[in-house]
Design a protein around this motif. Structure first.
Motif, PDB file in Angstrom:
ATOM      1  N   VAL A   1      -5.868  -6.414  13.908  1.00 23.22           N
ATOM      2  CA  VAL A   1      -7.252  -6.074  14.251  1.00 23.22           C
ATOM      3  C   VAL A   1      -8.232  -6.537  13.177  1.00 23.22           C
ATOM      4  O   VAL A   1      -9.277  -7.105  13.484  1.00 23.22           O
ATOM      5  N   PHE A   2      -7.916  -6.286  11.913  1.00 21.28           N
ATOM      6  CA  PHE A   2      -8.883  -6.528  10.839  1.00 21.28           C
ATOM      7  C   PHE A   2      -8.513  -7.674   9.896  1.00 21.28           C
ATOM      8  O   PHE A   2      -9.355  -8.096   9.110  1.00 21.28           O
ATOM      9  N   SER A   3      -7.277  -8.118   9.912  1.00 29.57           N
ATOM     10  CA  SER A   3      -6.742  -9.107   8.975  1.00 29.57           C
ATOM     11  C   SER A   3      -6.482  -8.439   7.625  1.00 29.57           C
ATOM     12  O   SER A   3      -7.357  -7.787   7.048  1.00 29.57           O
ATOM     13  N   ALA A   4      -5.277  -8.606   7.143  1.00 31.86           N
ATOM     14  CA  ALA A   4      -4.881  -7.985   5.880  1.00 31.86           C
ATOM     15  C   ALA A   4      -5.764  -8.466   4.729  1.00 31.86           C
ATOM     16  O   ALA A   4      -6.099  -7.692   3.828  1.00 31.86           O
ATOM     17  N   SER A   5      -6.167  -9.705   4.784  1.00 32.58           N
ATOM     18  CA  SER A   5      -7.028 -10.253   3.723  1.00 32.58           C
ATOM     19  C   SER A   5      -8.373  -9.530   3.679  1.00 32.58           C
ATOM     20  O   SER A   5      -8.864  -9.182   2.600  1.00 32.58           O
ATOM     21  N   ASN A   6      -8.974  -9.282   4.833  1.00 32.38           N
ATOM     22  CA  ASN A   6     -10.262  -8.583   4.879  1.00 32.38           C
ATOM     23  C   ASN A   6     -10.138  -7.145   4.377  1.00 32.38           C
ATOM     24  O   ASN A   6     -11.014  -6.655   3.665  1.00 32.38           O
ATOM     25  N   VAL A   7      -9.063  -6.492   4.754  1.00 30.29           N
ATOM     26  CA  VAL A   7      -8.864  -5.105   4.323  1.00 30.29           C
ATOM     27  C   VAL A   7      -8.629  -5.053   2.810  1.00 30.29           C
ATOM     28  O   VAL A   7      -9.155  -4.172   2.125  1.00 30.29           O
ATOM     29  N   SER A   8      -7.889  -6.012   2.281  1.00 26.83           N
ATOM     30  CA  SER A   8      -7.670  -6.060   0.834  1.00 26.83           C
ATOM     31  C   SER A   8      -8.986  -6.237   0.089  1.00 26.83           C
ATOM     32  O   SER A   8      -9.224  -5.589  -0.929  1.00 26.83           O
ATOM     33  N   LYS A   9      -9.846  -7.096   0.607  1.00 23.19           N
ATOM     34  CA  LYS A   9     -11.157  -7.295  -0.015  1.00 23.19           C
ATOM     35  C   LYS A   9     -11.996  -6.023   0.064  1.00 23.19           C
ATOM     36  O   LYS A   9     -12.688  -5.663  -0.882  1.00 23.19           O
ATOM     37  N   LEU A  10     -11.934  -5.339   1.182  1.00 20.64           N
ATOM     38  CA  LEU A  10     -12.670  -4.091   1.338  1.00 20.64           C
ATOM     39  C   LEU A  10     -12.195  -3.039   0.347  1.00 20.64           C
ATOM     40  O   LEU A  10     -12.990  -2.348  -0.282  1.00 20.64           O
ATOM     41  N   LEU A  11     -10.879  -2.939   0.173  1.00 17.36           N
ATOM     42  CA  LEU A  11     -10.311  -1.931  -0.717  1.00 17.36           C
ATOM     43  C   LEU A  11     -10.721  -2.141  -2.177  1.00 17.36           C
ATOM     44  O   LEU A  11     -10.753  -1.187  -2.950  1.00 17.36           O
ATOM     45  N   LEU A  12     -11.052  -3.360  -2.534  1.00 15.74           N
ATOM     46  CA  LEU A  12     -11.496  -3.624  -3.905  1.00 15.74           C
ATOM     47  C   LEU A  12     -12.818  -2.936  -4.219  1.00 15.74           C
ATOM     48  O   LEU A  12     -13.113  -2.655  -5.378  1.00 15.74           O
ATOM     49  N   HIS A  13     -13.599  -2.637  -3.183  1.00 12.52           N
ATOM     50  CA  HIS A  13     -14.904  -2.005  -3.364  1.00 12.52           C
ATOM     51  C   HIS A  13     -14.843  -0.476  -3.244  1.00 12.52           C
ATOM     52  O   HIS A  13     -15.858   0.188  -3.381  1.00 12.52           O
ATOM     53  N   ILE A  14     -13.668   0.037  -2.974  1.00  9.59           N
ATOM     54  CA  ILE A  14     -13.476   1.475  -2.794  1.00  9.59           C
ATOM     55  C   ILE A  14     -12.876   2.053  -4.074  1.00  9.59           C
ATOM     56  O   ILE A  14     -11.938   1.478  -4.632  1.00  9.59           O
ATOM     57  N   PRO A  15     -13.378   3.204  -4.554  1.00  2.13           N
ATOM     58  CA  PRO A  15     -12.764   3.827  -5.735  1.00  2.13           C
ATOM     59  C   PRO A  15     -11.280   4.116  -5.490  1.00  2.13           C
ATOM     60  O   PRO A  15     -10.875   4.451  -4.360  1.00  2.13           O
ATOM     61  N   VAL A  16     -10.490   3.975  -6.516  1.00  4.00           N
ATOM     62  CA  VAL A  16      -9.033   4.117  -6.398  1.00  4.00           C
ATOM     63  C   VAL A  16      -8.640   5.458  -5.775  1.00  4.00           C
ATOM     64  O   VAL A  16      -7.740   5.508  -4.929  1.00  4.00           O
ATOM     65  N   ASN A  17      -9.341   6.521  -6.135  1.00 10.67           N
ATOM     66  CA  ASN A  17      -8.975   7.841  -5.608  1.00 10.67           C
ATOM     67  C   ASN A  17      -9.324   8.008  -4.133  1.00 10.67           C
ATOM     68  O   ASN A  17      -8.919   8.989  -3.506  1.00 10.67           O
ATOM     69  N   ARG A  18     -10.067   7.084  -3.527  1.00 11.71           N
ATOM     70  CA  ARG A  18     -10.436   7.170  -2.110  1.00 11.71           C
ATOM     71  C   ARG A  18      -9.716   6.125  -1.250  1.00 11.71           C
ATOM     72  O   ARG A  18      -9.888   6.088  -0.038  1.00 11.71           O
ATOM     73  N   ARG A  19      -8.916   5.284  -1.842  1.00 14.27           N
ATOM     74  CA  ARG A  19      -8.285   4.188  -1.100  1.00 14.27           C
ATOM     75  C   ARG A  19      -7.281   4.680  -0.069  1.00 14.27           C
ATOM     76  O   ARG A  19      -7.180   4.120   1.011  1.00 14.27           O
ATOM     77  N   HIS A  20      -6.544   5.709  -0.404  1.00 13.39           N
ATOM     78  CA  HIS A  20      -5.566   6.222   0.569  1.00 13.39           C
ATOM     79  C   HIS A  20      -6.287   6.712   1.827  1.00 13.39           C
ATOM     80  O   HIS A  20      -5.882   6.373   2.948  1.00 13.39           O
ATOM     81  N   ASP A  21      -7.340   7.494   1.653  1.00 13.13           N
ATOM     82  CA  ASP A  21      -8.101   7.974   2.813  1.00 13.13           C
ATOM     83  C   ASP A  21      -8.688   6.807   3.603  1.00 13.13           C
ATOM     84  O   ASP A  21      -8.719   6.829   4.834  1.00 13.13           O
ATOM     85  N   THR A  22      -9.132   5.800   2.886  1.00  9.30           N
ATOM     86  CA  THR A  22      -9.713   4.631   3.539  1.00  9.30           C
ATOM     87  C   THR A  22      -8.680   3.921   4.397  1.00  9.30           C
ATOM     88  O   THR A  22      -8.951   3.572   5.546  1.00  9.30           O
ATOM     89  N   ILE A  23      -7.494   3.721   3.861  1.00  8.63           N
ATOM     90  CA  ILE A  23      -6.476   2.996   4.619  1.00  8.63           C
ATOM     91  C   ILE A  23      -5.961   3.828   5.792  1.00  8.63           C
ATOM     92  O   ILE A  23      -5.638   3.288   6.849  1.00  8.63           O
ATOM     93  N   VAL A  24      -5.934   5.146   5.648  1.00  7.63           N
ATOM     94  CA  VAL A  24      -5.561   6.005   6.777  1.00  7.63           C
ATOM     95  C   VAL A  24      -6.582   5.853   7.909  1.00  7.63           C
ATOM     96  O   VAL A  24      -6.228   5.718   9.077  1.00  7.63           O
ATOM     97  N   THR A  25      -7.859   5.837   7.544  1.00  9.17           N
ATOM     98  CA  THR A  25      -8.925   5.689   8.531  1.00  9.17           C
ATOM     99  C   THR A  25      -8.878   4.321   9.199  1.00  9.17           C
ATOM    100  O   THR A  25      -8.994   4.207  10.426  1.00  9.17           O
TER     101      THR A  25
END
Length: 99
Positions: A20-44
């Motif tokens: 749906v989103f491409s792993a590359s795009n999600v990886s780039k998005l996660l770089l902008h998310i604080p480390v302590n919020r990344r798990h919640d982000t990936i669950v969403t």
């Protein structure tokens, strides 16, 4: 992204996110998310990807509408008055956890 998915999810969720989103795009998005919020982000993101695959038109909006409808119906069945017990919130929480 793979590290977050592989630690907590099965490969089918990774495949859904990638499709749906491409792993590359999600990886780039996660770089902008604080480390302590990344798990919640990936669950969403994972939930949204699976929802889009199962219902391409409405995706997770259909779940939100169903929960709202359920809340409206439950308020009618409890005589229309709130008793302060938070029954609707408990039911909504249980439904969201089941998904």
């Amino acid at each position: 992204m793979a590290a977050y998915l592989l630690l907590t999810f099965d490969p089918t969720r990774f495949a859904a996110v990638h499709k749906v989103f491409s792993a590359s795009n999600v990886s780039k998005l996660l770089l902008h998310i604080p480390v302590n919020r990344r798990h919640d982000t990936i669950v969403t993101i994972s939930y949204e990807a699976q929802a889009r695959l199962s219902d391409p038109v409405y995706s997770c909006v259909s779940t939100i509408l169903a929960l709202q409808q359920q809340d409206i119906l439950s308020s009618f069945t409890t005589s229309g008055a709130s008793n302060g017990s938070g029954a609707g919130d408990k039911q909504r929480f249980a439904m969201a956890n089941a998904l």
